[in-house]
Design a protein around this motif. Sequence first.
Motif, PDB file in Angstrom:
ATOM      1  N   GLU A  45      36.746  59.058  55.933  1.00 61.42           N
ATOM      2  CA  GLU A  45      35.497  58.382  55.780  1.00 61.42           C
ATOM      3  C   GLU A  45      34.331  59.274  56.040  1.00 61.42           C
ATOM      4  OE1 GLU A  45      32.242  56.731  56.818  1.00 61.42           O
ATOM      5  OE2 GLU A  45      33.212  57.390  58.132  1.00 61.42           O
ATOM      6  N   TYR A  46      33.225  59.262  55.101  1.00 59.24           N
ATOM      7  CA  TYR A  46      31.993  60.106  55.318  1.00 59.24           C
ATOM      8  C   TYR A  46      30.896  59.136  54.614  1.00 59.24           C
ATOM      9  CZ  TYR A  46      28.227  63.133  53.860  1.00 59.24           C
ATOM     10  OH  TYR A  46      27.075  63.729  53.662  1.00 59.24           O
ATOM     11  N   GLU A  47      30.010  58.642  55.648  1.00 53.39           N
ATOM     12  CA  GLU A  47      28.741  57.989  55.611  1.00 53.39           C
ATOM     13  C   GLU A  47      29.092  56.533  54.582  1.00 53.39           C
ATOM     14  OE1 GLU A  47      25.601  60.306  53.829  1.00 53.39           O
ATOM     15  OE2 GLU A  47      25.287  61.253  55.859  1.00 53.39           O
ATOM     16  N   GLY A  48      30.140  55.978  54.855  1.00 56.89           N
ATOM     17  CA  GLY A  48      30.355  54.793  54.162  1.00 56.89           C
ATOM     18  C   GLY A  48      31.520  54.902  53.047  1.00 56.89           C
ATOM     19  N   THR A  49      31.761  56.030  52.518  1.00 64.32           N
ATOM     20  CA  THR A  49      32.764  56.358  51.463  1.00 64.32           C
ATOM     21  C   THR A  49      33.972  57.227  51.810  1.00 64.32           C
ATOM     22  OG1 THR A  49      30.705  56.493  49.895  1.00 64.32           O
ATOM     23  CG2 THR A  49      32.923  57.526  49.112  1.00 64.32           C
ATOM     24  N   PHE A  50      34.859  56.606  51.347  1.00 65.87           N
ATOM     25  CA  PHE A  50      36.107  57.349  51.820  1.00 65.87           C
ATOM     26  C   PHE A  50      36.645  58.429  50.638  1.00 65.87           C
ATOM     27  CE2 PHE A  50      36.823  53.593  54.348  1.00 65.87           C
ATOM     28  CZ  PHE A  50      37.624  53.934  55.321  1.00 65.87           C
ATOM     29  N   TYR A  51      36.772  59.658  51.214  1.00 73.44           N
ATOM     30  CA  TYR A  51      37.235  60.885  50.413  1.00 73.44           C
ATOM     31  C   TYR A  51      38.667  61.091  50.620  1.00 73.44           C
ATOM     32  CZ  TYR A  51      32.367  61.600  49.607  1.00 73.44           C
ATOM     33  OH  TYR A  51      31.003  61.305  48.854  1.00 73.44           O
ATOM     34  N   ILE A  52      39.408  61.727  49.521  1.00 71.43           N
ATOM     35  CA  ILE A  52      40.828  61.910  49.554  1.00 71.43           C
ATOM     36  C   ILE A  52      41.008  63.215  49.014  1.00 71.43           C
ATOM     37  CG2 ILE A  52      40.990  61.120  47.309  1.00 71.43           C
ATOM     38  CD1 ILE A  52      43.929  59.906  47.939  1.00 71.43           C
ATOM     39  N   ARG A  53      42.094  64.060  49.908  1.00 69.98           N
ATOM     40  CA  ARG A  53      42.497  65.121  49.488  1.00 69.98           C
ATOM     41  C   ARG A  53      44.003  65.131  49.366  1.00 69.98           C
ATOM     42  NH1 ARG A  53      41.886  69.646  53.666  1.00 69.98           N
ATOM     43  NH2 ARG A  53      44.014  68.766  54.317  1.00 69.98           N
ATOM     44  N   ILE A  54      44.669  65.563  48.292  1.00 72.15           N
ATOM     45  CA  ILE A  54      46.177  65.425  48.063  1.00 72.15           C
ATOM     46  C   ILE A  54      46.569  66.966  47.812  1.00 72.15           C
ATOM     47  CG2 ILE A  54      48.048  64.813  46.577  1.00 72.15           C
ATOM     48  CD1 ILE A  54      46.443  62.480  45.471  1.00 72.15           C
ATOM     49  N   LYS A  55      47.595  67.397  48.779  1.00 69.33           N
ATOM     50  CA  LYS A  55      48.420  68.729  48.528  1.00 69.33           C
ATOM     51  C   LYS A  55      47.112  69.770  48.524  1.00 69.33           C
ATOM     52  CE  LYS A  55      52.705  67.675  48.295  1.00 69.33           C
ATOM     53  NZ  LYS A  55      53.581  68.153  49.230  1.00 69.33           N
ATOM     54  N   ASP A  56      46.424  69.830  49.426  1.00 72.60           N
ATOM     55  CA  ASP A  56      45.382  70.989  49.732  1.00 72.60           C
ATOM     56  C   ASP A  56      44.432  71.107  48.314  1.00 72.60           C
ATOM     57  OD1 ASP A  56      46.112  71.458  52.514  1.00 72.60           O
ATOM     58  OD2 ASP A  56      47.984  72.699  51.729  1.00 72.60           O
ATOM     59  N   GLY A  57      44.488  70.021  47.456  1.00 72.11           N
ATOM     60  CA  GLY A  57      43.595  70.141  46.457  1.00 72.11           C
ATOM     61  C   GLY A  57      42.264  69.886  46.714  1.00 72.11           C
ATOM     62  N   ALA A  58      41.353  69.626  45.662  1.00 68.83           N
ATOM     63  CA  ALA A  58      39.865  69.341  45.831  1.00 68.83           C
ATOM     64  C   ALA A  58      39.709  67.937  46.560  1.00 68.83           C
ATOM     65  CB  ALA A  58      39.236  69.221  44.726  1.00 68.83           C
ATOM     66  N   TRP A  59      38.535  67.575  47.481  1.00 67.36           N
ATOM     67  CA  TRP A  59      38.234  66.474  47.717  1.00 67.36           C
ATOM     68  C   TRP A  59      37.621  65.708  46.559  1.00 67.36           C
ATOM     69  CZ3 TRP A  59      39.273  64.535  52.496  1.00 67.36           C
ATOM     70  CH2 TRP A  59      39.856  65.409  53.588  1.00 67.36           C
ATOM     71  N   ARG A  60      37.778  64.396  46.660  1.00 70.13           N
ATOM     72  CA  ARG A  60      37.154  63.425  45.734  1.00 70.13           C
ATOM     73  C   ARG A  60      36.926  62.223  46.399  1.00 70.13           C
ATOM     74  NH1 ARG A  60      41.846  62.317  41.307  1.00 70.13           N
ATOM     75  NH2 ARG A  60      43.747  61.723  42.623  1.00 70.13           N
ATOM     76  N   PRO A  61      36.245  61.528  45.908  1.00 68.12           N
ATOM     77  CA  PRO A  61      35.744  60.035  46.454  1.00 68.12           C
ATOM     78  C   PRO A  61      36.951  59.258  45.917  1.00 68.12           C
ATOM     79  CG  PRO A  61      33.938  61.094  45.149  1.00 68.12           C
ATOM     80  CD  PRO A  61      34.846  61.807  45.087  1.00 68.12           C
ATOM     81  N   TYR A  62      37.201  58.462  47.044  1.00 68.18           N
ATOM     82  CA  TYR A  62      38.418  57.496  46.552  1.00 68.18           C
ATOM     83  C   TYR A  62      37.573  56.254  45.824  1.00 68.18           C
ATOM     84  CZ  TYR A  62      41.795  53.722  47.030  1.00 68.18           C
ATOM     85  OH  TYR A  62      42.655  52.749  47.149  1.00 68.18           O
ATOM     86  N   ASP A  63      37.720  55.664  44.645  1.00 71.35           N
ATOM     87  CA  ASP A  63      37.208  54.760  44.086  1.00 71.35           C
ATOM     88  C   ASP A  63      38.264  53.886  43.365  1.00 71.35           C
ATOM     89  OD1 ASP A  63      35.502  53.148  42.666  1.00 71.35           O
ATOM     90  OD2 ASP A  63      34.833  54.398  41.213  1.00 71.35           O
ATOM     91  N   ASN A  64      38.705  52.928  44.100  1.00 68.95           N
ATOM     92  CA  ASN A  64      39.745  52.284  43.631  1.00 68.95           C
ATOM     93  C   ASN A  64      39.339  51.221  42.765  1.00 68.95           C
ATOM     94  OD1 ASN A  64      38.549  50.432  45.383  1.00 68.95           O
ATOM     95  ND2 ASN A  64      40.307  49.661  46.394  1.00 68.95           N
TER      96      ASN A  64
END
Length: 540
Positions: free
Chosen positions: A521-540
């Motif tokens: 979580e960062y400032e109310g938004t969740f970010y995801i990283r898979i297999k040491d890839g790029a971070w991106r917002p988790y927007d379900n």
Amino acid sequence: MQDDLYSMQRQQVLHHPVFSWPGLGAWSFYFLLKVALVTQGMLELQLLWNFSLFTFLVLPVHIRGLKVVRQLIALAAATALLYSESNLPPFDRLLDQWDLIRTFSARYLFELLARLVPLEWVAGFLISCILYLYLAKFLRMTTITLAALLSVALWSGVGPEPIAGTQLVNTNGAAQQTGAAGTQAAQTPAQILQDFYQAQRQQTLTAPPVTTPAFDILMLNVCSVSWSDLEAFDMLEHPFLKRADIMFTNYYSGSSYSGPSTLRLLQASCGHRPHKDIFMPIPSCNIAHQLASLGYSPEIRMNHTGSFDNYLTELQQLGGLQDAPFVNPKRFPITMESFDQSSIFSDYAILEDWLNTRTSEPEFTFYNTTSLHDGNQLNGFTGVSRNSYKQRLQTMLDDFNRLFNEIEESGKAVLVVMVPEHGAGLAGDRFQLPGMREIPTPSLTHVPVMLKLFGPGIAQKAELEPIEVTQTTSSLAITEAIYGIIEQAPFSGGLYQPEVVARNLPETRPVAENSGVVMMEYEGTFYIRIKDGAWRPYDN
């Protein structure tokens, strides 16, 4: 005559092998279908690789054998590309889990397949095929496909926006600026995560310096229930949930898999550690070891055998419970068949036996239940396991509520701590199939935690509203709460004040991890990283 000669020469030039490029043929359907899925948020198109495949397919090849080889190579590449662009788990993760997957019952595998390819998708695919075959009769589909890919390239973003300055929240709830002199320094998500790990390494809890407590501790570790599940199945108002002394409403379990989540709970005294580190336990961090120093005897109970994924072995070797006797559940009534075809036993019967076999020495009992696990089949129930979830949830909460009644009637001094491992995730989202838990999403890791103390002089608090802990917390706060209650010595001349315990609990940034996946979580938004890839917002 000259015009005829010019036309003939022009056609010869255009049909020369250098200029005669084939169309995509049926491959146009592949690309157009992917573009359609992108518009629905179901794929993230890797434009460079798609244009590379497009070019590979339209290059002139005039040797029949090479054409066949090209089609085979393209088929393999297109399949791998489509899988990587989907939100399915990394393929190597699927291979890693194969030994576990093959233990699933045939009924459960069929249920998972139906979720992977819903009937609505099959119908949509067939309609798309018919529509494509019709339009291909009078439209140049290769040109349309190229235009569609170019439009995606023009309108798609380049990924999540870079994250600028942030505030790090330490475990006592204070916000600290990342820059000097009151300014905020720009940080990447990776830096924020490393700062979080560093701050957590400073968090260490030890058992309070008190004499042997005068009450038992029962930890109910529940598989597959979260706040999202309680809301989805209309169980938020169940009477059991109203009986807490302290209710954690913003607790995150740290993982969406049973083993890692349980290990984080038992190793919480050293804060949140990176996923790989929880498999290298520090004995002094285990709550079972710390409670043993106060005179608590450990015990393990489950309503299953603990053999799946070596769960029981992990508890004993990594969770600090190697000296705890395991109460075999096979002498209790069977209530359902598990997703791996093993037996699931009655929660109530096992817990009633626990209550009736209390000793004079204080005991720390760890109880794990998988009654709500996806794929379980109730005795006598027909249909898919997802349809029985509400019934299983109602039964389990009723059993827990009945247990509370019997503890009260017994007059025994017991602290009950209910902590789910993770949610069921039966709704799923665009990143994850229903029932799957590869990605530790908020709907899976945001779980209800409650503490309830029973014993002489405590009964009058039963009608009071639960004291809510609303700040974001982790398993560190649960251990802190247990130790806070022990320090109050409610049955040894002290005063039980749950409001004081709740007020002093540490706040922790929500971070959840599985193997190769981090959600933060960062400032109310969740970010995801898979297999040491790029971070991106988790927007379900």
